[in-house]
Design a protein around this motif. Structure first.
Motif, PDB file in Angstrom:
ATOM      1  N   GLN A 209      16.181  22.554  50.413  1.00  0.00           N
ATOM      2  CA  GLN A 209      15.254  21.531  49.918  1.00  0.00           C
ATOM      3  C   GLN A 209      15.818  20.822  48.688  1.00  0.00           C
ATOM      4  OE1 GLN A 209      11.460  23.456  49.387  1.00  0.00           O
ATOM      5  NE2 GLN A 209      10.903  23.193  51.547  1.00  0.00           N
ATOM      6  N   ARG A 210      16.500  21.553  47.806  1.00  0.00           N
ATOM      7  CA  ARG A 210      17.134  20.904  46.659  1.00  0.00           C
ATOM      8  C   ARG A 210      18.215  19.935  47.115  1.00  0.00           C
ATOM      9  NH1 ARG A 210      16.814  26.103  44.161  1.00  0.00           N
ATOM     10  NH2 ARG A 210      18.997  26.475  44.763  1.00  0.00           N
ATOM     11  N   TYR A 211      18.926  20.307  48.155  1.00  0.00           N
ATOM     12  CA  TYR A 211      19.989  19.441  48.676  1.00  0.00           C
ATOM     13  C   TYR A 211      19.392  18.155  49.257  1.00  0.00           C
ATOM     14  CZ  TYR A 211      23.724  17.781  51.713  1.00  0.00           C
ATOM     15  OH  TYR A 211      24.658  17.013  52.355  1.00  0.00           O
TER      16      TYR A 211
ATOM     17  N   LEU B 206      22.180  12.836  56.489  1.00  0.00           N
ATOM     18  CA  LEU B 206      21.971  14.198  56.981  1.00  0.00           C
ATOM     19  C   LEU B 206      22.185  14.274  58.483  1.00  0.00           C
ATOM     20  CD1 LEU B 206      18.795  15.196  54.908  1.00  0.00           C
ATOM     21  CD2 LEU B 206      21.160  15.929  54.521  1.00  0.00           C
ATOM     22  N   SER B 207      21.789  13.235  59.204  1.00  0.00           N
ATOM     23  CA  SER B 207      21.984  13.228  60.652  1.00  0.00           C
ATOM     24  C   SER B 207      23.457  13.065  61.013  1.00  0.00           C
ATOM     25  CB  SER B 207      21.163  12.100  61.284  1.00  0.00           C
ATOM     26  OG  SER B 207      19.783  12.281  61.031  1.00  0.00           O
ATOM     27  N   GLU B 208      24.159  12.238  60.242  1.00  0.00           N
ATOM     28  CA  GLU B 208      25.572  12.019  60.534  1.00  0.00           C
ATOM     29  C   GLU B 208      26.383  13.286  60.326  1.00  0.00           C
ATOM     30  OE1 GLU B 208      29.186   9.009  59.109  1.00  0.00           O
ATOM     31  OE2 GLU B 208      27.227   8.985  58.129  1.00  0.00           O
ATOM     32  N   GLY B 209      26.025  14.100  59.328  1.00  0.00           N
ATOM     33  CA  GLY B 209      26.747  15.351  59.086  1.00  0.00           C
ATOM     34  C   GLY B 209      26.245  16.520  59.897  1.00  0.00           C
ATOM     35  N   ARG B 210      25.357  16.277  60.849  1.00  0.00           N
ATOM     36  CA  ARG B 210      24.782  17.315  61.704  1.00  0.00           C
ATOM     37  C   ARG B 210      24.019  18.368  60.876  1.00  0.00           C
ATOM     38  NH1 ARG B 210      26.629  13.851  64.448  1.00  0.00           N
ATOM     39  NH2 ARG B 210      27.732  14.045  66.427  1.00  0.00           N
ATOM     40  N   GLU B 211      23.611  18.013  59.668  1.00  0.00           N
ATOM     41  CA  GLU B 211      22.904  18.983  58.822  1.00  0.00           C
ATOM     42  C   GLU B 211      21.468  19.183  59.280  1.00  0.00           C
ATOM     43  OE1 GLU B 211      25.171  18.093  54.622  1.00  0.00           O
ATOM     44  OE2 GLU B 211      23.970  16.544  55.574  1.00  0.00           O
ATOM     45  N   ILE B 212      20.847  18.122  59.786  1.00  0.00           N
ATOM     46  CA  ILE B 212      19.490  18.271  60.325  1.00  0.00           C
ATOM     47  C   ILE B 212      19.515  19.140  61.573  1.00  0.00           C
ATOM     48  CG2 ILE B 212      17.575  17.017  61.386  1.00  0.00           C
ATOM     49  CD1 ILE B 212      18.058  14.733  59.524  1.00  0.00           C
ATOM     50  N   LEU B 213      20.527  18.954  62.415  1.00  0.00           N
ATOM     51  CA  LEU B 213      20.654  19.779  63.626  1.00  0.00           C
ATOM     52  C   LEU B 213      20.865  21.237  63.266  1.00  0.00           C
ATOM     53  CD1 LEU B 213      20.858  19.887  66.693  1.00  0.00           C
ATOM     54  CD2 LEU B 213      23.318  19.440  66.478  1.00  0.00           C
ATOM     55  N   ALA B 214      21.673  21.513  62.243  1.00  0.00           N
ATOM     56  CA  ALA B 214      21.911  22.902  61.831  1.00  0.00           C
ATOM     57  C   ALA B 214      20.648  23.525  61.268  1.00  0.00           C
ATOM     58  CB  ALA B 214      23.036  22.938  60.785  1.00  0.00           C
ATOM     59  N   ALA B 215      19.879  22.736  60.475  1.00  0.00           N
ATOM     60  CA  ALA B 215      18.639  23.274  59.917  1.00  0.00           C
ATOM     61  C   ALA B 215      17.619  23.545  61.014  1.00  0.00           C
ATOM     62  CB  ALA B 215      18.080  22.301  58.882  1.00  0.00           C
ATOM     63  N   ARG B 216      17.513  22.642  61.972  1.00  0.00           N
ATOM     64  CA  ARG B 216      16.573  22.872  63.075  1.00  0.00           C
ATOM     65  C   ARG B 216      16.988  24.077  63.901  1.00  0.00           C
ATOM     66  NH1 ARG B 216      13.380  18.735  64.725  1.00  0.00           N
ATOM     67  NH2 ARG B 216      12.441  20.400  65.987  1.00  0.00           N
ATOM     68  N   ALA B 217      18.294  24.279  64.084  1.00  0.00           N
ATOM     69  CA  ALA B 217      18.764  25.443  64.838  1.00  0.00           C
ATOM     70  C   ALA B 217      18.496  26.733  64.099  1.00  0.00           C
ATOM     71  CB  ALA B 217      20.262  25.302  65.132  1.00  0.00           C
ATOM     72  N   SER B 218      18.368  26.642  62.756  1.00  0.00           N
ATOM     73  CA  SER B 218      18.075  27.837  61.954  1.00  0.00           C
ATOM     74  C   SER B 218      16.588  28.125  61.870  1.00  0.00           C
ATOM     75  CB  SER B 218      18.641  27.661  60.538  1.00  0.00           C
ATOM     76  OG  SER B 218      20.046  27.483  60.583  1.00  0.00           O
ATOM     77  N   GLY B 219      15.772  27.339  62.530  1.00  0.00           N
ATOM     78  CA  GLY B 219      14.341  27.576  62.548  1.00  0.00           C
ATOM     79  C   GLY B 219      13.555  26.772  61.543  1.00  0.00           C
TER      80      GLY B 219
ATOM     81  N   SER C 245      11.640  23.589  60.495  1.00  0.00           N
ATOM     82  CA  SER C 245      11.003  22.451  61.143  1.00  0.00           C
ATOM     83  C   SER C 245      11.357  21.155  60.409  1.00  0.00           C
ATOM     84  CB  SER C 245       9.488  22.634  61.177  1.00  0.00           C
ATOM     85  OG  SER C 245       8.948  22.658  59.864  1.00  0.00           O
ATOM     86  N   PHE C 246      11.223  20.060  61.120  1.00  0.00           N
ATOM     87  CA  PHE C 246      11.525  18.757  60.522  1.00  0.00           C
ATOM     88  C   PHE C 246      10.563  18.453  59.386  1.00  0.00           C
ATOM     89  CE2 PHE C 246      12.051  14.113  60.573  1.00  0.00           C
ATOM     90  CZ  PHE C 246      13.430  14.045  60.566  1.00  0.00           C
ATOM     91  N   ARG C 247       9.335  18.913  59.512  1.00  0.00           N
ATOM     92  CA  ARG C 247       8.347  18.680  58.456  1.00  0.00           C
ATOM     93  C   ARG C 247       8.731  19.403  57.178  1.00  0.00           C
ATOM     94  NH1 ARG C 247       4.156  21.579  56.652  1.00  0.00           N
ATOM     95  NH2 ARG C 247       4.467  23.102  58.326  1.00  0.00           N
ATOM     96  N   ARG C 248       9.131  20.659  57.287  1.00  0.00           N
ATOM     97  CA  ARG C 248       9.536  21.424  56.101  1.00  0.00           C
ATOM     98  C   ARG C 248      10.831  20.889  55.515  1.00  0.00           C
ATOM     99  NH1 ARG C 248       9.727  27.659  56.933  1.00  0.00           N
ATOM    100  NH2 ARG C 248      10.106  27.490  54.673  1.00  0.00           N
ATOM    101  N   LEU C 249      11.698  20.376  56.383  1.00  0.00           N
ATOM    102  CA  LEU C 249      12.972  19.865  55.902  1.00  0.00           C
ATOM    103  C   LEU C 249      12.785  18.613  55.043  1.00  0.00           C
ATOM    104  CD1 LEU C 249      16.075  20.113  56.009  1.00  0.00           C
ATOM    105  CD2 LEU C 249      16.019  18.632  58.028  1.00  0.00           C
ATOM    106  N   LEU C 250      11.848  17.753  55.449  1.00  0.00           N
ATOM    107  CA  LEU C 250      11.629  16.501  54.717  1.00  0.00           C
ATOM    108  C   LEU C 250      10.443  16.576  53.754  1.00  0.00           C
ATOM    109  CD1 LEU C 250      12.274  13.821  57.488  1.00  0.00           C
ATOM    110  CD2 LEU C 250      13.851  14.737  55.773  1.00  0.00           C
ATOM    111  N   MET C 251       9.902  17.768  53.542  1.00  0.00           N
ATOM    112  CA  MET C 251       8.805  17.898  52.586  1.00  0.00           C
ATOM    113  C   MET C 251       9.219  17.461  51.176  1.00  0.00           C
ATOM    114  SD  MET C 251       5.652  18.573  52.171  1.00  0.00           S
ATOM    115  CE  MET C 251       5.276  19.340  53.745  1.00  0.00           C
TER     116      MET C 251
END
Length: 339
Positions: free
Chosen positions: A30-32, A105-118, A120-126
């Motif tokens: 979240q800090r990132y 974040l999408s270009e670096g596949r960081e959103i995909l890695a976070a979603r794969a780690s469980g 959610s998109f809502r928590r990621l962009l909170m």
């Protein structure tokens, strides 16, 4: 168990899910995301500040300096105009900042890695949502206090400059409308107007059309609130009560009251009000509307009683009754003139 990695059908171990709401990994993530959003917002904000500054503020500075306004007063005008520029830049910067942050974040596949780690998109962009709400709150306070303050100070300073520098009033090839007159100017050089048309009107309904081949802007030292235009080769077409008169003159002095020029600046608009002032204005206008509505209802009732009285008067007169006696009865039915 709950904390153990699950196995896919292919036999490869799955990525462990982040179940803790306040786990160190989630805090770091979240800090990132917050850092990426704030960085994108800052870059976008500076970009829009530069765009609006160049398009508006520098134009103001160029025009004022060309009209012999001091550098200090020009800088004050720029300072008072900055709140409006900031108010326009923040929403655009916030929107573009979100697009840039999510895109990176999408270009670096960081959103995909976070979603794969469980995650959610809502928590990621909170963090982005929280930062946007904080920026909205700061922007509301800024627009509610500094924007009206800057607009009022800008109007007051410009009004003072009008009284001290009459060149701010006359512009080449422009149409300027004042309270009761409209000036159409030609080329302007060194306070001399080549070609001037004046359309003015009076409260009694009369109007004049004044055309001059040449006009010179004079300073009226005896009265600081008046600007004098010395017209040459003047033709006047006046109209009053359907009577049109034409006259000519070699020279003519036409005075302009500065209070008519700064009339719009002295009126307080919604842009110069805080939320409390706007609410008070709405309440006041609502009370005025209710009062006017009540007056119109009383007028309607009065007119209705008059029509009914005239109807009964005509009925009685038709039946042969004394009209004079009925008129006295009608007066009793008529509404009180005080209404």
């Amino acid at each position: 168990g709950i904390g153990e990695p699950r196995t896919l059908r292919t036999g490869f171990p799955a990525i462990p899910a982040i179940h803790a709401r306040r786990s160190p990994i989630m805090d770091t993530l979240q800090r990132y995301v917050t850092r990426e959003y704030l960085l994108s917002f800052t870059v976008s904000f500076l970009f829009f500040i530069a765009i609006f500054f160049v398009n508006q503020i520098l134009v103001i500075a160029r025009d004022r300096l060309a009209e012999q306004v001091s550098v200090f007063d020009t800088l004050r005008l720029i300072l008072y105009a900055m709140p409006a520029i900031v108010a326009l830049s923040v929403p655009y910067a916030s929107f573009i900042g979100i697009i840039l942050a999510v895109g990176k974040l999408s270009e670096g596949r960081e959103i995909l890695a976070a979603r794969a780690s469980g995650v959610s998109f809502r928590r990621l962009l909170m963090p982005v949502l929280i930062a946007s709400l904080l920026l909205s709150s700061v922007s509301f306070v800024f627009n509610d206090y500094f924007l009206p303050l800057g607009t009022m100070n800008y109007g007051r300073l410009y009004q003072e400059l009008l009284y001290s520098n009459s060149r701010l009033i006359i512009e080449p090839y422009a149409v300027r409308k004042y309270e009761n007159s409209t000036l159409v100017t030609g080329d302007v050089k060194d306070n001399v107007i080549e070609g001037l048309l004046i359309l003015d009107s009076a409260e009694d309904g009369s109007s004049r059309t004044i055309s001059a081949a040449r006009a010179e802007l004079l300073r009226n030292d005896r009265s600081g609130g008046i600007i004098t235009l010395q017209l040459s080769d003047v033709e006047i077409l006046s109209r009053s009560d359907d009577i049109i008169q034409e006259s000519r003159a070699e020279t003519m002095d036409y005075n302009i009251l500065l209070e008519n020029i700064v009339f719009n600046l002295s009126n307080t608009s919604v842009r110069e009000m805080s939320a409390r002032d706007v609410r008070a204005l709405v309440v006041s206008r609502k009370e005025q509307f209710e009062q006017r509505r009540a007056n119109e209802l009383r007028l309607y009732e009065s007119q209705k009683r008059i029509i009914e009285a005239r109807y009964y008067a005509l009925s009685y007169d038709y039946n042969g009754e004394s009209l004079a006696a009925l008129e006295r009865g009608i007066q009793q039915l008529l509404p009180d003139p005080a209404l």
